[in-house]
Design a protein around this motif. Structure first.
Motif, PDB file in Angstrom:
ATOM      1  N   ASP A   1       0.864  -1.186   0.000  1.00  0.00           N
ATOM      2  CA  ASP A   1       0.000   0.000   0.000  1.00  0.00           C
ATOM      3  C   ASP A   1       0.897   1.231   0.000  1.00  0.00           C
ATOM      4  O   ASP A   1       1.732   1.383   0.884  1.00  0.00           O
ATOM      5  CB  ASP A   1      -0.887  -0.019   1.243  1.00  0.00           C
ATOM      6  CG  ASP A   1      -2.039   0.963   1.152  1.00  0.00           C
ATOM      7  OD1 ASP A   1      -2.199   1.591   0.092  1.00  0.00           O
ATOM      8  OD2 ASP A   1      -2.769   1.111   2.140  1.00  0.00           O
TER       9      ASP A   1
ATOM     10  N   ASN B   1       0.930   5.563  -0.501  1.00  0.00           N
ATOM     11  CA  ASN B   1       0.165   6.804  -0.605  1.00  0.00           C
ATOM     12  C   ASN B   1       1.157   7.952  -0.536  1.00  0.00           C
ATOM     13  O   ASN B   1       1.804   8.152   0.487  1.00  0.00           O
ATOM     14  CB  ASN B   1      -0.860   6.904   0.529  1.00  0.00           C
ATOM     15  CG  ASN B   1      -1.749   8.117   0.380  1.00  0.00           C
ATOM     16  OD1 ASN B   1      -1.884   8.681  -0.697  1.00  0.00           O
ATOM     17  ND2 ASN B   1      -2.360   8.542   1.470  1.00  0.00           N
ATOM     18  N   SER B   2       1.282   8.700  -1.616  1.00  0.00           N
ATOM     19  CA  SER B   2       2.245   9.791  -1.671  1.00  0.00           C
ATOM     20  C   SER B   2       1.559  11.044  -2.214  1.00  0.00           C
ATOM     21  O   SER B   2       0.863  10.989  -3.223  1.00  0.00           O
ATOM     22  CB  SER B   2       3.414   9.384  -2.582  1.00  0.00           C
ATOM     23  OG  SER B   2       4.439  10.326  -2.511  1.00  0.00           O
TER      24      SER B   2
ATOM     25  N   THR C   1      -1.118  13.463  -6.366  1.00  0.00           N
ATOM     26  CA  THR C   1      -1.290  12.311  -5.495  1.00  0.00           C
ATOM     27  C   THR C   1      -1.054  11.035  -6.284  1.00  0.00           C
ATOM     28  O   THR C   1      -1.542  10.891  -7.405  1.00  0.00           O
ATOM     29  CB  THR C   1      -2.720  12.282  -4.911  1.00  0.00           C
ATOM     30  OG1 THR C   1      -2.974  13.505  -4.224  1.00  0.00           O
ATOM     31  CG2 THR C   1      -2.908  11.119  -3.955  1.00  0.00           C
TER      32      THR C   1
ATOM     33  N   ARG D   1      -1.443   6.903  -5.471  1.00  0.00           N
ATOM     34  CA  ARG D   1      -1.829   5.832  -4.557  1.00  0.00           C
ATOM     35  C   ARG D   1      -1.738   4.515  -5.319  1.00  0.00           C
ATOM     36  O   ARG D   1      -2.168   4.432  -6.465  1.00  0.00           O
ATOM     37  CB  ARG D   1      -3.266   6.006  -4.063  1.00  0.00           C
ATOM     38  CG  ARG D   1      -3.468   7.152  -3.143  1.00  0.00           C
ATOM     39  CD  ARG D   1      -4.897   7.186  -2.626  1.00  0.00           C
ATOM     40  NE  ARG D   1      -5.113   8.383  -1.854  1.00  0.00           N
ATOM     41  CZ  ARG D   1      -6.264   9.036  -1.782  1.00  0.00           C
ATOM     42  NH1 ARG D   1      -7.320   8.589  -2.426  1.00  0.00           N
ATOM     43  NH2 ARG D   1      -6.388  10.127  -1.063  1.00  0.00           N
TER      44      ARG D   1
ATOM     45  N   SER E   1      -1.947   0.063  -4.515  1.00  0.00           N
ATOM     46  CA  SER E   1      -2.068  -1.047  -3.585  1.00  0.00           C
ATOM     47  C   SER E   1      -2.184  -2.329  -4.378  1.00  0.00           C
ATOM     48  O   SER E   1      -2.604  -2.326  -5.540  1.00  0.00           O
ATOM     49  CB  SER E   1      -3.288  -0.869  -2.667  1.00  0.00           C
ATOM     50  OG  SER E   1      -4.478  -0.892  -3.420  1.00  0.00           O
TER      51      SER E   1
ATOM     52  N   TYR F   1      -7.323   6.132 -13.013  1.00  0.00           N
ATOM     53  CA  TYR F   1      -7.553   5.026 -12.091  1.00  0.00           C
ATOM     54  C   TYR F   1      -7.431   3.718 -12.863  1.00  0.00           C
ATOM     55  O   TYR F   1      -8.053   3.551 -13.916  1.00  0.00           O
ATOM     56  CB  TYR F   1      -8.959   5.181 -11.508  1.00  0.00           C
ATOM     57  CG  TYR F   1      -9.398   4.126 -10.540  1.00  0.00           C
ATOM     58  CD1 TYR F   1      -9.288   4.325  -9.173  1.00  0.00           C
ATOM     59  CD2 TYR F   1      -9.957   2.921 -10.976  1.00  0.00           C
ATOM     60  CE1 TYR F   1      -9.719   3.366  -8.267  1.00  0.00           C
ATOM     61  CE2 TYR F   1     -10.381   1.959 -10.085  1.00  0.00           C
ATOM     62  CZ  TYR F   1     -10.256   2.177  -8.737  1.00  0.00           C
ATOM     63  OH  TYR F   1     -10.676   1.228  -7.850  1.00  0.00           O
TER      64      TYR F   1
ATOM     65  N   ASP G   1     -12.749  11.363   1.249  1.00  0.00           N
ATOM     66  CA  ASP G   1     -11.524  11.166   2.011  1.00  0.00           C
ATOM     67  C   ASP G   1     -11.685  11.790   3.391  1.00  0.00           C
ATOM     68  O   ASP G   1     -11.952  12.984   3.503  1.00  0.00           O
ATOM     69  CB  ASP G   1     -10.359  11.815   1.260  1.00  0.00           C
ATOM     70  CG  ASP G   1      -9.040  11.137   1.530  1.00  0.00           C
ATOM     71  OD1 ASP G   1      -9.038   9.952   1.901  1.00  0.00           O
ATOM     72  OD2 ASP G   1      -7.999  11.791   1.372  1.00  0.00           O
TER      73      ASP G   1
ATOM     74  N   ASN H   1     -11.467   6.104   3.128  1.00  0.00           N
ATOM     75  CA  ASN H   1     -11.388   6.574   1.746  1.00  0.00           C
ATOM     76  C   ASN H   1     -12.347   5.742   0.913  1.00  0.00           C
ATOM     77  O   ASN H   1     -12.373   4.520   1.039  1.00  0.00           O
ATOM     78  CB  ASN H   1      -9.954   6.436   1.208  1.00  0.00           C
ATOM     79  CG  ASN H   1      -9.878   6.802  -0.261  1.00  0.00           C
ATOM     80  OD1 ASN H   1      -9.836   5.936  -1.116  1.00  0.00           O
ATOM     81  ND2 ASN H   1      -9.900   8.086  -0.548  1.00  0.00           N
TER      82      ASN H   1
END
Length: 194
Positions: free
Chosen positions: A4, A6-7, A17, A19, A21, A57, A117, A132
């Protein structure tokens, strides 16, 4: 193996952003999970609390017969609260979705999308309780909806090292008949904060 990431990179008028995972799990030599999600976002602030953005996405899940779901969305974001005690933002928007499933033709459709969020440090100044949610509602077939929700807690155990717990709820009403519409995963692990 569960990963996972998240930056978030923030400037005065923009935010980026990333993300990601993924799960690659086995039990008794047999694969039990093989999936990934990658989200890239770019936000441009209009005021201190509002912004417009675009989102890429990508998602795949072998066990749900989802070869790939790709989405490009644009949205209007609002940061309702921004204190460390409670942060809450919403991002409703429109998306173009391309979806490929095993043994089915690829479909493309227009969708209403959203991202919610929430974060809080109510359990301690260096903790992070979060929720989220990413949603996609097919506008061509309103019975087709995807809602991916993550609820978790990150607590420090050493400087920059955290213990993480997360409940992942993935609902897909368009899943094949032999696949459960709801997939639930609970994980416990360690994290590193830069």
């Amino acid at each position: 193996i569960d990963v996972d990431l998240n930056s978030v990179w923030r400037r005065s008028d923009s935010r980026y952003t990333l993300r990601a995972s993924g799960e690659l799990d086995e039990a008794n030599g047999l694969a039990t999970s093989d999936d990934y999600t990658v989200i890239g976002k770019s936000d441009r602030f209009l005021t201190d609390t509002t912004y417009a953005g675009a989102n890429l996405y990508f998602e795949a899940d072998d066990f749900a017969h989802l070869k790939r779901r790709a989405m490009f969305s644009t949205y209007y974001g609002k940061q309702w609260w921004s204190k460390p005690r409670f942060r809450f933002s919403t991002e409703p928007g429109l998306a173009v979705v391309s979806e490929s499933r095993t043994d089915l033709e690829k479909v493309t459709y227009l969708a209403f999308s959203w991202n919610i969020d929430m974060h809080s440090n109510v359990l301690g100044p260096k903790t992070d309780s979060y929720l989220n949610q990413v949603g996609v509602w097919n506008m061509d077939d309103t019975t087709d909806i995807v809602i991916n929700t993550r609820i978790g807690l990150k607590m420090p155990v050493r400087p920059k090292i955290t213990v993480n717990t997360q409940l992942k709820l993935e609902y897909d009403s368009g899943a094949p008949v032999d696949i459960e519409a709801m997939d639930t995963t609970f994980t416990i692990g360690f994290g590193y904060r830069w």
